[in-house]
Design a protein around this motif. Structure first.
Motif, short mmCIF file in Angstrom:
data_model
loop_
_atom_site.label_atom_id
_atom_site.label_comp_id
_atom_site.label_asym_id
_atom_site.label_seq_id
_atom_site.Cartn_x
_atom_site.Cartn_y
_atom_site.Cartn_z
N GLY A 144 0.82 -1.21 0.00
CA GLY A 144 0.00 0.00 0.00
C GLY A 144 0.85 1.25 0.00
O GLY A 144 0.54 2.23 -0.70
N PHE A 145 1.94 1.22 0.74
CA PHE A 145 2.83 2.38 0.80
C PHE A 145 3.50 2.60 -0.56
O PHE A 145 3.57 3.73 -1.06
N GLU A 151 1.28 6.39 -7.02
CA GLU A 151 0.12 7.20 -7.35
C GLU A 151 0.44 8.69 -7.18
O GLU A 151 0.03 9.52 -8.01
N THR A 152 1.20 9.02 -6.14
CA THR A 152 1.62 10.41 -5.96
C THR A 152 2.44 10.88 -7.14
O THR A 152 2.24 11.98 -7.67
N LEU A 167 13.07 10.76 -8.96
CA LEU A 167 12.99 11.77 -7.91
C LEU A 167 12.66 11.15 -6.56
O LEU A 167 13.19 11.57 -5.52
N GLN A 168 11.78 10.13 -6.55
CA GLN A 168 11.45 9.46 -5.29
C GLN A 168 12.68 8.77 -4.70
O GLN A 168 12.90 8.80 -3.48
N ARG A 239 6.77 14.72 1.29
CA ARG A 239 5.71 14.37 2.25
C ARG A 239 5.27 12.92 2.09
O ARG A 239 5.03 12.22 3.08
N ALA A 240 5.16 12.47 0.85
CA ALA A 240 4.73 11.08 0.62
C ALA A 240 5.74 10.10 1.19
O ALA A 240 5.37 9.08 1.79
N ALA A 241 7.03 10.39 1.03
CA ALA A 241 8.07 9.50 1.53
C ALA A 241 8.09 9.46 3.05
O ALA A 241 8.46 8.43 3.64
#
Length: 323
Positions: A144-145, A151-152, A167-168, A239-241
Protein backbone atom coordinates in the motif's frame (compact mmCIF):
# COMPACT_ATOMS: atom_id res chain seq x y z
CA UNK A 1 35.58 2.85 -15.84
CA UNK A 2 39.03 4.24 -14.99
CA UNK A 3 38.95 7.86 -13.90
CA UNK A 4 41.55 10.26 -15.25
CA UNK A 5 43.29 12.85 -13.10
CA UNK A 6 40.69 15.51 -13.94
CA UNK A 7 37.75 13.44 -12.64
CA UNK A 8 36.77 14.27 -9.05
CA UNK A 9 36.72 11.29 -6.66
CA UNK A 10 33.34 9.58 -6.60
CA UNK A 11 31.47 8.22 -3.56
CA UNK A 12 31.65 4.65 -4.88
CA UNK A 13 35.19 4.65 -6.29
CA UNK A 14 36.32 2.22 -3.58
CA UNK A 15 33.17 0.12 -3.69
CA UNK A 16 35.08 -3.12 -4.29
CA UNK A 17 37.08 -2.52 -1.10
CA UNK A 18 34.37 -0.91 1.07
CA UNK A 19 30.86 -2.10 0.17
CA UNK A 20 29.16 -4.39 2.67
CA UNK A 21 28.27 -6.87 -0.05
CA UNK A 22 31.98 -7.14 -0.91
CA UNK A 23 33.60 -7.10 2.52
CA UNK A 24 30.93 -7.75 5.13
CA UNK A 25 30.21 -10.81 7.20
CA UNK A 26 26.87 -12.39 7.96
CA UNK A 27 25.58 -11.02 11.27
CA UNK A 28 24.59 -13.98 13.41
CA UNK A 29 22.79 -14.34 16.72
CA UNK A 30 24.29 -16.44 19.48
CA UNK A 31 21.56 -16.53 22.10
CA UNK A 32 23.80 -16.98 25.14
CA UNK A 33 25.97 -13.99 24.17
CA UNK A 34 22.93 -11.70 23.85
CA UNK A 35 21.23 -12.44 27.18
CA UNK A 36 20.06 -9.25 28.86
CA UNK A 37 20.10 -7.28 25.61
CA UNK A 38 17.06 -5.78 23.88
CA UNK A 39 16.34 -6.18 20.20
CA UNK A 40 15.19 -2.60 19.74
CA UNK A 41 15.25 0.25 22.29
CA UNK A 42 11.79 1.08 23.65
CA UNK A 43 12.73 4.78 23.68
CA UNK A 44 12.71 4.69 19.87
CA UNK A 45 9.24 3.12 19.72
CA UNK A 46 7.00 6.16 20.26
CA UNK A 47 3.75 4.38 21.05
CA UNK A 48 5.19 2.44 24.01
CA UNK A 49 4.85 5.64 26.07
CA UNK A 50 1.10 5.85 25.39
CA UNK A 51 -1.09 5.36 28.45
CA UNK A 52 -2.92 2.49 26.78
CA UNK A 53 0.34 0.68 26.05
CA UNK A 54 2.82 1.40 28.83
CA UNK A 55 1.00 -0.74 31.43
CA UNK A 56 0.87 -3.83 29.25
CA UNK A 57 2.68 -6.90 30.64
CA UNK A 58 6.44 -6.76 30.12
CA UNK A 59 6.35 -9.60 27.60
CA UNK A 60 3.77 -7.78 25.46
CA UNK A 61 5.92 -4.64 25.51
CA UNK A 62 8.95 -6.69 24.50
CA UNK A 63 6.97 -8.15 21.60
CA UNK A 64 6.05 -4.63 20.46
CA UNK A 65 9.71 -3.57 20.36
CA UNK A 66 10.71 -6.70 18.46
CA UNK A 67 7.96 -6.13 15.91
CA UNK A 68 9.12 -2.52 15.59
CA UNK A 69 12.52 -3.91 14.61
CA UNK A 70 10.72 -6.14 12.11
CA UNK A 71 9.02 -3.02 10.73
CA UNK A 72 12.36 -1.42 10.03
CA UNK A 73 13.87 -4.59 8.55
CA UNK A 74 10.87 -5.46 6.38
CA UNK A 75 10.46 -1.91 5.13
CA UNK A 76 14.12 -2.08 4.13
CA UNK A 77 13.62 -5.31 2.18
CA UNK A 78 10.70 -3.86 0.24
CA UNK A 79 11.60 -0.21 -0.24
CA UNK A 80 15.25 -0.72 -1.13
CA UNK A 81 14.29 -3.15 -3.90
CA UNK A 82 10.93 -1.69 -5.01
CA UNK A 83 11.67 2.04 -4.79
CA UNK A 84 15.42 2.64 -4.88
CA UNK A 85 16.32 -0.19 -7.25
CA UNK A 86 13.36 0.69 -9.46
CA UNK A 87 15.31 3.89 -10.16
CA UNK A 88 18.86 2.50 -10.03
CA UNK A 89 18.21 -0.14 -12.71
CA UNK A 90 17.16 2.16 -15.58
CA UNK A 91 20.03 4.52 -14.73
CA UNK A 92 22.47 1.62 -14.75
CA UNK A 93 21.14 0.17 -17.99
CA UNK A 94 20.89 3.51 -19.79
CA UNK A 95 17.09 3.36 -19.93
CA UNK A 96 16.44 6.55 -17.97
CA UNK A 97 16.24 8.76 -21.07
CA UNK A 98 19.33 10.66 -19.96
CA UNK A 99 22.78 10.91 -21.49
CA UNK A 100 24.68 10.06 -18.34
CA UNK A 101 28.42 9.52 -17.81
CA UNK A 102 29.51 5.89 -17.97
CA UNK A 103 30.96 6.11 -14.47
CA UNK A 104 27.62 7.16 -13.02
CA UNK A 105 25.91 4.22 -14.70
CA UNK A 106 28.47 1.82 -13.23
CA UNK A 107 27.90 3.39 -9.82
CA UNK A 108 24.16 2.87 -10.21
CA UNK A 109 24.84 -0.87 -10.63
CA UNK A 110 26.88 -0.76 -7.41
CA UNK A 111 23.93 0.84 -5.63
CA UNK A 112 21.67 -1.84 -7.11
CA UNK A 113 23.89 -4.59 -5.70
CA UNK A 114 24.07 -2.88 -2.31
CA UNK A 115 20.32 -2.48 -2.01
CA UNK A 116 19.67 -6.10 -2.86
CA UNK A 117 22.17 -7.10 -0.18
CA UNK A 118 20.54 -4.79 2.36
CA UNK A 119 17.21 -6.49 1.62
CA UNK A 120 18.78 -9.93 1.99
CA UNK A 121 20.48 -9.33 5.30
CA UNK A 122 17.51 -7.46 6.75
CA UNK A 123 15.18 -10.38 6.09
CA UNK A 124 17.87 -12.80 7.29
CA UNK A 125 18.19 -10.91 10.58
CA UNK A 126 14.39 -10.82 11.03
CA UNK A 127 14.25 -14.60 10.59
CA UNK A 128 17.07 -15.07 13.12
CA UNK A 129 15.32 -12.86 15.68
CA UNK A 130 12.12 -14.83 15.18
CA UNK A 131 13.99 -18.08 15.81
CA UNK A 132 15.56 -16.71 19.01
CA UNK A 133 12.47 -14.97 20.43
CA UNK A 134 9.60 -17.09 19.12
CA UNK A 135 7.94 -13.87 17.93
CA UNK A 136 6.73 -14.44 14.37
CA UNK A 137 7.74 -12.14 11.52
CA UNK A 138 4.46 -10.59 10.26
CA UNK A 139 3.65 -10.72 6.57
CA UNK A 140 3.87 -6.95 6.02
CA UNK A 141 4.67 -6.24 2.36
CA UNK A 142 4.35 -2.41 2.30
CA UNK A 143 2.46 -2.73 -0.98
CA UNK A 144 0.00 0.00 0.00
CA UNK A 145 2.83 2.38 0.80
CA UNK A 146 4.67 1.63 -2.46
CA UNK A 147 1.48 2.08 -4.48
CA UNK A 148 0.73 5.36 -2.72
CA UNK A 149 4.19 6.60 -3.73
CA UNK A 150 3.56 5.60 -7.31
CA UNK A 151 0.12 7.20 -7.35
CA UNK A 152 1.62 10.41 -5.96
CA UNK A 153 4.18 10.39 -8.76
CA UNK A 154 1.52 9.79 -11.40
CA UNK A 155 -0.58 12.68 -10.10
CA UNK A 156 2.31 15.13 -9.79
CA UNK A 157 4.14 14.24 -12.99
CA UNK A 158 1.56 12.88 -15.44
CA UNK A 159 3.17 11.25 -18.43
CA UNK A 160 6.57 11.04 -16.73
CA UNK A 161 6.46 7.99 -14.45
CA UNK A 162 10.18 7.32 -14.75
CA UNK A 163 11.10 10.87 -13.75
CA UNK A 164 8.85 10.46 -10.70
CA UNK A 165 10.61 7.20 -9.74
CA UNK A 166 14.03 8.84 -10.09
CA UNK A 167 12.99 11.77 -7.91
CA UNK A 168 11.45 9.46 -5.29
CA UNK A 169 14.71 7.51 -5.06
CA UNK A 170 16.65 10.74 -4.60
CA UNK A 171 14.31 11.71 -1.77
CA UNK A 172 14.57 8.34 -0.04
CA UNK A 173 18.34 8.14 -0.28
CA UNK A 174 19.01 11.68 0.96
CA UNK A 175 16.60 11.73 3.94
CA UNK A 176 18.06 11.50 7.45
CA UNK A 177 17.34 8.12 9.06
CA UNK A 178 17.96 8.51 12.77
CA UNK A 179 17.62 4.77 13.50
CA UNK A 180 20.80 4.03 11.53
CA UNK A 181 22.70 6.53 13.65
CA UNK A 182 21.21 5.95 17.10
CA UNK A 183 20.81 2.20 17.46
CA UNK A 184 24.45 1.24 16.69
CA UNK A 185 25.58 3.50 19.55
CA UNK A 186 23.18 1.96 22.10
CA UNK A 187 24.99 -0.68 24.14
CA UNK A 188 21.73 -2.12 25.50
CA UNK A 189 20.84 -3.45 22.02
CA UNK A 190 21.85 -6.91 20.86
CA UNK A 191 25.16 -6.88 19.02
CA UNK A 192 23.99 -8.32 15.66
CA UNK A 193 21.27 -5.64 15.40
CA UNK A 194 23.75 -2.85 16.14
CA UNK A 195 26.32 -4.29 13.76
CA UNK A 196 23.85 -4.72 10.91
CA UNK A 197 22.50 -1.18 11.23
CA UNK A 198 26.06 0.15 11.37
CA UNK A 199 26.87 -1.81 8.18
CA UNK A 200 23.77 -0.36 6.55
CA UNK A 201 24.63 3.19 7.62
CA UNK A 202 28.10 2.98 6.03
CA UNK A 203 26.66 1.98 2.66
CA UNK A 204 23.88 4.54 2.88
CA UNK A 205 26.37 7.33 3.48
CA UNK A 206 27.92 6.54 0.11
CA UNK A 207 24.49 6.20 -1.49
CA UNK A 208 23.53 9.62 -0.19
CA UNK A 209 26.51 11.13 -1.98
CA UNK A 210 25.78 9.14 -5.15
CA UNK A 211 22.16 10.29 -5.35
CA UNK A 212 23.16 13.87 -4.62
CA UNK A 213 25.53 13.73 -7.61
CA UNK A 214 22.87 12.00 -9.68
CA UNK A 215 20.28 14.66 -8.90
CA UNK A 216 22.68 17.36 -10.05
CA UNK A 217 23.25 15.47 -13.31
CA UNK A 218 19.50 15.01 -13.73
CA UNK A 219 18.71 18.64 -13.02
CA UNK A 220 21.08 20.06 -15.65
CA UNK A 221 19.50 17.77 -18.25
CA UNK A 222 15.94 18.95 -17.60
CA UNK A 223 14.51 21.66 -19.81
CA UNK A 224 12.90 24.78 -18.29
CA UNK A 225 9.37 23.33 -18.36
CA UNK A 226 10.43 20.07 -16.73
CA UNK A 227 12.42 21.93 -14.10
CA UNK A 228 9.37 23.99 -13.22
CA UNK A 229 7.04 21.03 -12.82
CA UNK A 230 9.72 19.03 -11.01
CA UNK A 231 10.13 21.86 -8.50
CA UNK A 232 6.38 21.84 -7.92
CA UNK A 233 6.36 18.06 -7.44
CA UNK A 234 9.26 17.81 -4.99
CA UNK A 235 7.49 18.98 -1.78
CA UNK A 236 4.68 16.46 -2.16
CA UNK A 237 7.19 13.70 -2.96
CA UNK A 238 8.98 14.47 0.31
CA UNK A 239 5.71 14.37 2.25
CA UNK A 240 4.73 11.08 0.62
CA UNK A 241 8.07 9.50 1.53
CA UNK A 242 7.77 10.65 5.15
CA UNK A 243 4.10 9.79 5.65
CA UNK A 244 4.73 6.31 6.91
CA UNK A 245 2.59 3.20 6.54
CA UNK A 246 0.87 2.88 9.91
CA UNK A 247 -0.83 -0.41 9.11
CA UNK A 248 2.00 -2.46 10.70
CA UNK A 249 1.84 -0.34 13.87
CA UNK A 250 -1.90 -0.93 14.18
CA UNK A 251 -1.47 -4.65 13.49
CA UNK A 252 1.31 -4.94 16.09
CA UNK A 253 -0.82 -3.23 18.74
CA UNK A 254 -3.67 -5.63 18.03
CA UNK A 255 -1.27 -8.58 18.39
CA UNK A 256 -0.24 -7.14 21.76
CA UNK A 257 -3.83 -7.48 22.96
CA UNK A 258 -5.33 -4.03 22.37
CA UNK A 259 -8.86 -3.98 21.01
CA UNK A 260 -9.60 -2.39 17.66
CA UNK A 261 -10.78 0.97 18.94
CA UNK A 262 -7.90 1.33 21.40
CA UNK A 263 -5.31 0.39 18.77
CA UNK A 264 -6.72 2.98 16.40
CA UNK A 265 -6.67 5.60 19.14
CA UNK A 266 -3.05 4.87 20.04
CA UNK A 267 -2.01 5.26 16.40
CA UNK A 268 -3.98 8.50 16.07
CA UNK A 269 -2.60 9.93 19.32
CA UNK A 270 0.99 8.95 18.51
CA UNK A 271 1.21 9.84 14.84
CA UNK A 272 -1.64 12.31 14.33
CA UNK A 273 -2.36 13.26 10.75
CA UNK A 274 1.25 12.67 9.68
CA UNK A 275 4.62 14.27 10.27
CA UNK A 276 4.52 17.83 11.53
CA UNK A 277 6.39 20.59 9.77
CA UNK A 278 9.28 20.57 12.24
CA UNK A 279 9.90 16.84 11.90
CA UNK A 280 9.42 17.03 8.15
CA UNK A 281 12.10 19.69 7.80
CA UNK A 282 14.51 17.91 10.14
CA UNK A 283 14.26 14.63 8.27
CA UNK A 284 14.46 16.33 4.87
CA UNK A 285 17.19 18.81 5.78
CA UNK A 286 19.87 17.27 3.55
CA UNK A 287 17.39 16.79 0.70
CA UNK A 288 16.32 20.43 0.84
CA UNK A 289 19.90 21.62 0.91
CA UNK A 290 20.62 19.50 -2.16
CA UNK A 291 17.75 21.21 -3.98
CA UNK A 292 19.17 24.57 -2.96
CA UNK A 293 22.59 23.76 -4.46
CA UNK A 294 21.12 23.34 -7.95
CA UNK A 295 18.87 26.39 -7.76
CA UNK A 296 15.46 24.79 -7.23
CA UNK A 297 14.42 27.56 -4.86
CA UNK A 298 15.44 30.25 -7.34
CA UNK A 299 12.71 29.25 -9.77
CA UNK A 300 9.72 31.61 -9.78
CA UNK A 301 7.30 30.66 -7.02
CA UNK A 302 9.29 27.60 -5.87
CA UNK A 303 10.15 28.87 -2.42
CA UNK A 304 6.52 29.83 -1.82
CA UNK A 305 5.34 26.45 -3.09
CA UNK A 306 7.62 24.60 -0.67
CA UNK A 307 6.46 26.86 2.15
CA UNK A 308 2.84 26.01 1.35
CA UNK A 309 3.76 22.38 2.03
CA UNK A 310 5.43 23.30 5.32
CA UNK A 311 8.96 23.00 3.92
CA UNK A 312 11.82 25.47 3.95
CA UNK A 313 15.04 25.44 1.94
CA UNK A 314 17.07 23.42 4.46
CA UNK A 315 18.80 26.41 5.99
CA UNK A 316 16.56 26.68 9.04
CA UNK A 317 16.13 23.00 9.97
CA UNK A 318 17.02 21.96 13.48
CA UNK A 319 18.60 18.82 14.80
CA UNK A 320 17.30 15.49 13.57
CA UNK A 321 14.54 13.72 15.49
CA UNK A 322 14.07 10.08 16.23
CA UNK A 323 11.84 8.10 13.88
Amino acid sequence: MVRDDSTPPGPLDRWYEQAGVRTGVRRMFHEDAERGKVFFPAALVPYTAHEAVRDLPAERLRELTVRHLYQFLLSTTHLETRVVNAAAEPVANGRAGLDLPAGLRLDAFKVYCDEGYHALYSLDLADQVAAVTGIAVPGWDYGGFVERLRETGRELLPGAPQLAELLQAVVFETLITAVLNEVPADGTVAGPVRDLLRDHARDEGRHHRFFALFFKELWVRLGPADRARTARALPALIRAALTWDLGPVHASLRLAGLDEDTARQVVADTYGAGPGDRRLNEMARATLRLYATVGVFELPGAREHFAAHGLGDGSDAGHEERV
